[in-house]
Design an enzyme around this catalytic site. Sequence first.
Site, mmCIF file in Angstrom:
data_model
loop_
_atom_site.group_PDB
_atom_site.id
_atom_site.type_symbol
_atom_site.label_atom_id
_atom_site.label_comp_id
_atom_site.label_asym_id
_atom_site.label_seq_id
_atom_site.Cartn_x
_atom_site.Cartn_y
_atom_site.Cartn_z
ATOM 1 N N LEU A 297 -4.552 -35.402 12.674
ATOM 2 C CA LEU A 297 -3.744 -36.859 12.896
ATOM 3 C C LEU A 297 -3.139 -37.143 11.219
ATOM 4 O O LEU A 297 -4.302 -37.118 9.978
ATOM 5 C CB LEU A 297 -4.793 -37.858 12.881
ATOM 6 C CG LEU A 297 -4.400 -37.800 14.753
ATOM 7 C CD1 LEU A 297 -5.406 -39.322 15.321
ATOM 8 C CD2 LEU A 297 -3.093 -38.371 15.710
ATOM 9 N N ASP A 298 -2.221 -37.861 10.725
ATOM 10 C CA ASP A 298 -1.594 -37.810 9.074
ATOM 11 C C ASP A 298 -2.958 -39.260 8.759
ATOM 12 O O ASP A 298 -3.230 -39.765 9.141
ATOM 13 C CB ASP A 298 -0.325 -38.345 8.507
ATOM 14 C CG ASP A 298 0.414 -39.568 9.596
ATOM 15 O OD1 ASP A 298 0.032 -40.436 9.560
ATOM 16 O OD2 ASP A 298 1.256 -39.461 10.351
ATOM 17 N N TYR A 299 -2.824 -39.126 7.588
ATOM 18 C CA TYR A 299 -3.782 -39.852 6.608
ATOM 19 C C TYR A 299 -3.095 -41.606 7.351
ATOM 20 O O TYR A 299 -4.032 -42.016 7.402
ATOM 21 C CB TYR A 299 -2.885 -39.648 5.358
ATOM 22 C CG TYR A 299 -3.744 -40.715 4.487
ATOM 23 C CD1 TYR A 299 -5.001 -40.479 3.670
ATOM 24 C CD2 TYR A 299 -3.591 -42.335 3.858
ATOM 25 C CE1 TYR A 299 -5.709 -41.069 3.174
ATOM 26 C CE2 TYR A 299 -3.941 -43.013 2.733
ATOM 27 C CZ TYR A 299 -5.239 -42.469 2.626
ATOM 28 O OH TYR A 299 -6.216 -43.328 1.556
ATOM 29 N N ASP A 300 -2.227 -41.907 7.862
ATOM 30 C CA ASP A 300 -1.956 -43.444 7.692
ATOM 31 C C ASP A 300 -2.052 -43.813 9.319
ATOM 32 O O ASP A 300 -1.971 -44.682 10.011
ATOM 33 C CB ASP A 300 -0.479 -43.798 7.285
ATOM 34 C CG ASP A 300 0.000 -44.284 5.286
ATOM 35 O OD1 ASP A 300 -1.557 -44.272 5.661
ATOM 36 O OD2 ASP A 300 0.805 -43.573 5.182
ATOM 37 N N THR A 301 -1.973 -42.380 10.145
ATOM 38 C CA THR A 301 -2.170 -42.909 11.595
ATOM 39 C C THR A 301 -3.700 -43.145 12.051
ATOM 40 O O THR A 301 -4.312 -41.816 11.891
ATOM 41 C CB THR A 301 -1.550 -41.479 12.385
ATOM 42 O OG1 THR A 301 -0.471 -42.044 12.098
ATOM 43 C CG2 THR A 301 -1.556 -41.937 13.343
#
Length: 243
Positions: free
Chosen positions: A101-105
């Site tokens: 999951l990306d950093y902001d998710t």
Amino acid sequence: MERLQKVIAQAGIASRRKAEQLIQEGKVTVNGKKVTELGTKVGLNDDVRVEGVPLERERKVYYLFYKPRGVISAVTDDKGRKTVVDFFPGVEERIFPVGRLDYDTSGLLLLTNDGEFANLMTHPRYEMDKTYIAKTEGIVQRHLLKRLMSGIKLEDGMTAPAKIKELSIDRKKNRSLLEITIHEGRNRQVRRMFEAIGHPVQKLRRDRFAHLTLHGLNAGEYRELTAHEVKQLRTLAETGSLR
């Protein structure tokens, strides 16, 4: 006794396919002898080494983690940022995230030390459903949602059809809350899909992976999957059914 390539994959060294390549290249030894035959089977007491490094056969573990925002989906980070494995200080096994999951998710992320299981969960051909809750800028019109549901062209090709449910609309704050289910795992795919229709995502959370949910967990918490849940995931990947 299990096939050598399966043992290597389960140890988290490489995927099954990569393990087969290592064997064929003569980079694997069993009890001091080079093995290049893919059908070779080994037992628990056999000394298996990959490129000279002894294979450590750990207990297979499987975790469901509620990843917070601002955390890297990796084992380490060269910039010193917090990673998902930092939330597992008491776990001795060498776990790693299944996909990312990306950093902001935020949201549901699996971690394991079982390479074969990780491959089953992430390989495109197994089409494991992943459901996200997306808060978007602006009110997304129906015809734009239909584009996502039919598949939309991104810079790396057409996406597979998505399932979308409108959860709520906030006309005062000019934003939409949508549930979107995809089975692909491209980098930042959901964010890029909404950007492509002119409605960037403000906030994104993965709520479900296959039949698993975040029920009972707060951000930063985890639980171990039951043996039954692991079996269900394997069955779903291999047959497309929970049976």
